[in-house]
Scaffold this active site. Structure first.
Site, PDB file in Angstrom:
ATOM      1  N   GLY A 151      62.545  88.511 -24.703  1.00  0.00           N
ATOM      2  CA  GLY A 151      61.807  89.181 -25.411  1.00  0.00           C
ATOM      3  C   GLY A 151      62.024  88.535 -26.991  1.00  0.00           C
ATOM      4  O   GLY A 151      62.842  87.845 -27.062  1.00  0.00           O
ATOM      5  N   CYS A 152      61.040  88.620 -27.980  1.00  0.00           N
ATOM      6  CA  CYS A 152      61.147  87.887 -29.121  1.00  0.00           C
ATOM      7  C   CYS A 152      62.530  88.586 -29.965  1.00  0.00           C
ATOM      8  O   CYS A 152      63.038  87.480 -30.554  1.00  0.00           O
ATOM      9  CB  CYS A 152      59.953  88.250 -30.202  1.00  0.00           C
ATOM     10  SG  CYS A 152      59.441  89.974 -30.447  1.00  0.00           S
ATOM     11  N   TYR A 153      62.675  89.639 -30.013  1.00  0.00           N
ATOM     12  CA  TYR A 153      64.003  90.049 -30.787  1.00  0.00           C
ATOM     13  C   TYR A 153      65.160  89.631 -29.993  1.00  0.00           C
ATOM     14  O   TYR A 153      66.238  88.800 -30.877  1.00  0.00           O
ATOM     15  CB  TYR A 153      64.119  91.538 -30.862  1.00  0.00           C
ATOM     16  CG  TYR A 153      63.222  92.104 -31.936  1.00  0.00           C
ATOM     17  CD1 TYR A 153      63.005  91.787 -33.035  1.00  0.00           C
ATOM     18  CD2 TYR A 153      62.315  93.206 -31.471  1.00  0.00           C
ATOM     19  CE1 TYR A 153      62.243  92.266 -33.890  1.00  0.00           C
ATOM     20  CE2 TYR A 153      61.635  93.898 -32.360  1.00  0.00           C
ATOM     21  CZ  TYR A 153      61.375  93.432 -33.549  1.00  0.00           C
ATOM     22  OH  TYR A 153      60.755  94.029 -34.647  1.00  0.00           O
ATOM     23  N   THR A 155      65.345  86.696 -28.293  1.00  0.00           N
ATOM     24  CA  THR A 155      65.450  85.254 -28.298  1.00  0.00           C
ATOM     25  C   THR A 155      66.283  84.837 -29.763  1.00  0.00           C
ATOM     26  O   THR A 155      67.218  84.064 -29.755  1.00  0.00           O
ATOM     27  CB  THR A 155      64.234  84.605 -28.528  1.00  0.00           C
ATOM     28  OG1 THR A 155      63.284  84.851 -27.221  1.00  0.00           O
ATOM     29  CG2 THR A 155      64.059  83.252 -28.798  1.00  0.00           C
ATOM     30  N   GLU A 244      59.108  86.561 -37.552  1.00  0.00           N
ATOM     31  CA  GLU A 244      60.328  87.541 -37.304  1.00  0.00           C
ATOM     32  C   GLU A 244      61.534  87.203 -37.948  1.00  0.00           C
ATOM     33  O   GLU A 244      61.887  85.663 -38.056  1.00  0.00           O
ATOM     34  CB  GLU A 244      60.655  87.456 -35.603  1.00  0.00           C
ATOM     35  CG  GLU A 244      61.870  88.610 -35.385  1.00  0.00           C
ATOM     36  CD  GLU A 244      61.761  88.527 -33.734  1.00  0.00           C
ATOM     37  OE1 GLU A 244      60.720  89.124 -33.218  1.00  0.00           O
ATOM     38  OE2 GLU A 244      62.767  88.239 -33.049  1.00  0.00           O
TER      39      GLU A 244
END
Length: 348
Positions: A151-153, A155, A244
C-alpha cells in the site's frame, strides 16, 4: 528480453489503473494488450479520462471475463480487495501477476479476514506471494510469479523504518506514524467525504486507530526487528490530488544518535535510483516527488531526548502504487529497473 511484455490492466478506470496506463504508454518494453473495467466496458480510456485523448490506439475497455489471455505475459490487478484475488487466482500459471490490491500483502488469511471483513478468496496463494517493496524484495522478484505491491502508506513507512530497524538503531516501542495523503488515495468512487466542499480548505483524519494498512506495516516491520511490533498510525486526507508525507517518531536504541541513522540511510540507499536521503536539515515535501517514482526522506533530532523524527515523501499513485508496480515488473522480466520510470518530478 527482445519482445515487448504484453500486459493486461484490470481496473483501468480507477486512479491507480489509469496512472499505470499512463506510465505503460511510454514504457519501451511494454505493449498494452488489454484494459478491463467492468462498469465502463465498451468505452475508451479517453471517454473516461480526457488526458488519454492523444492515445486513440489504446485498447477499448472490456469486462475482465472477456479478456483473451493468450499471449499475455503479465497482468496488473488494480481492483478492490477480494475481487482481485478471486479473479487472479483463476489465471494460467504462466501469466505473472503484479497485484496492487491488499489481497496478497498479509501472510495470514485470518488477519486478512479480521481487517478486511471477508474470508480470503485464495489463501492457497499467500505463501508464494512476494511482498513487492522493491528495494527490499529485489532478490526475490526475478523468480516471482505473484507479487503483492505494498500500500502507499506502508511503502513510505517501511522504506523509512526498515533500514534503521534492521541495523538495531531504533527500538520497536512507541513508533508513531502521522501520515498525510492526497484525495486520490481514497479512490475514485463517489463518497460524500470526498466531495470538493468536504475536502477543500480542510484537513481531516480518518480510520483513526484502525486503518487497514496497520497490520501490513506491523507484519513487515516485525520482520525487520525480528519480533512482533505494534505501531500508532493515523492517516489524514489533504485537499490536494496526489502526494503523501509521513512524519514518524521513533525511540533511538541505547547509545545511538541521529547521526547514526543518517549514516545508515546513506549507506543503505547509496546508488538507489528512486530513494534519496536529503541534505542534512532539509525537510521532505510532496512537491519534491509529485508525478514521479522517487521518494525523499530525512531524519531530525527530536527535542525529547532519545527520540528522532523521520520524514518521508512519495507520490501515492506512483511510488506508492503504479510506479512501484512497474518497477517490480521490470525486475521480474529482467528489464532495467528504471525503465519507463525515468520522468523527473513535476513542479510546479
Amino acid at each position: 528480453m527482445s519482445a515487448k511484455i504484453r500486459i493486461a490492466v484490470l481496473g483501468a478506470s480507477g486512479y491507480t489503473g489509469a496512472d499505470l496506463v499512463r506510465l505503460a504508454i511510454t514504457h519501451p518494453g511494454v505493449e498494452i494488450a488489454a484494459l478491463a473495467a467492468n462498469q465502463k466496458a465498451g468505452q475508451t480510456m479517453a471517454d473516461i479520462w480526457p488526458s488519454f485523448a492523444a492515445y486513440p490506439d489504446l485498447p477499448r475497455l472490456i469486462r475482465a471475463d472477456a479478456i483473451d489471455w493468450n499471449g499475455i505475459d503479465a497482468v496488473f490487478g488494480c481492483l478492490p480487495h477480494a475481487a482481485s484475488a478471486e479473479l487472479l487466482s483463476t489465471l494460467d500459471r504462466r501469466i505473472r501477476i503484479i497485484d496492487l490490491s491488499a489481497d496478497f500483502r498479509l501472510n495470514d488469511p485470518e488477519v486478512y479476514g479480521e481487517w478486511y471483513g471477508v474470508t480470503h478468496p485464495a489463501p492457497q496463494l499467500l505463501s508464494e506471494a512476494v511482498y513487492g517493496l522493491t528495494e527490499m524484495a529485489r532478490p526475490r522478484l526475478p523468480a516471482a510469479q505473484l507479487v503483492a505491491c505494498p500500500g502507499c502508506y506502508p511503502t513510505a513507512a517501511l522504506l523509512a523504518l526498515l533500514p534503521v530497524a534492521e541495523a538495531g538503531l531504533i527500538g520497536p516501542a512507541n513508533i508513531t506514524i502521522n501520515a498525510l495523503s492526497g484525495v486520490s488515495g481514497a479512490g475514485r468512487g463517489l463518497k460524500e467525504t470526498n466531495l470538493f466542499a468536504e475536502v477543500s480548505e480542510a484537513v481531516a483524519p480518518y480510520a483513526v486507530g484502525r486503518h487497514r494498512h496497520m497490520p501490513e506495516i506491523e507484519q513487515e516491520l516485525g520482520k525487520g526487528f525480528g519480533a512482533p511490533v505494534t505501531i500508532s498510525f493515523t492517516p489524514h486526507l489533504l485537499p490536494m490530488n496526489r502526494g503523501e508525507l509521513e512524519t514518524i517518531t521513533v525511540e533511538l536504541a541505547e547509545g545511538k544518535t541521529v547521526a547514526d541513522l543518517r549514516q545508515c540511510y546513506a549507506a543503505r540507499y547509496a546508488g538507489e535510483p528512486f530513494v534519496h536521503l536529503l541534505p542534512e536539515g532539509v525537510a521532505p515535501a510532496t512537491r519534491m516527488v509529485r508525478g514521479s517514482n522517487h521518494m525523499v526522506l530525512n531524519v531530525f533530532a527530536d527535542r525529547v531526548p532519545g527520540r528522532a523524527i523521520i520524514i518521508a515523501a512519495i507520490d501515492n499513485l506512483v511510488k506508492g502504487s503504479s510506479g512501484q508496480a512497474i518497477q517490480n515488473m521490470n525486475l521480474m522480466f529482467g528489464l532495467p529497473e528504471t525503465m519507463g520510470l525515468e520522468a523527473a518530478p513535476l513542479f510546479p
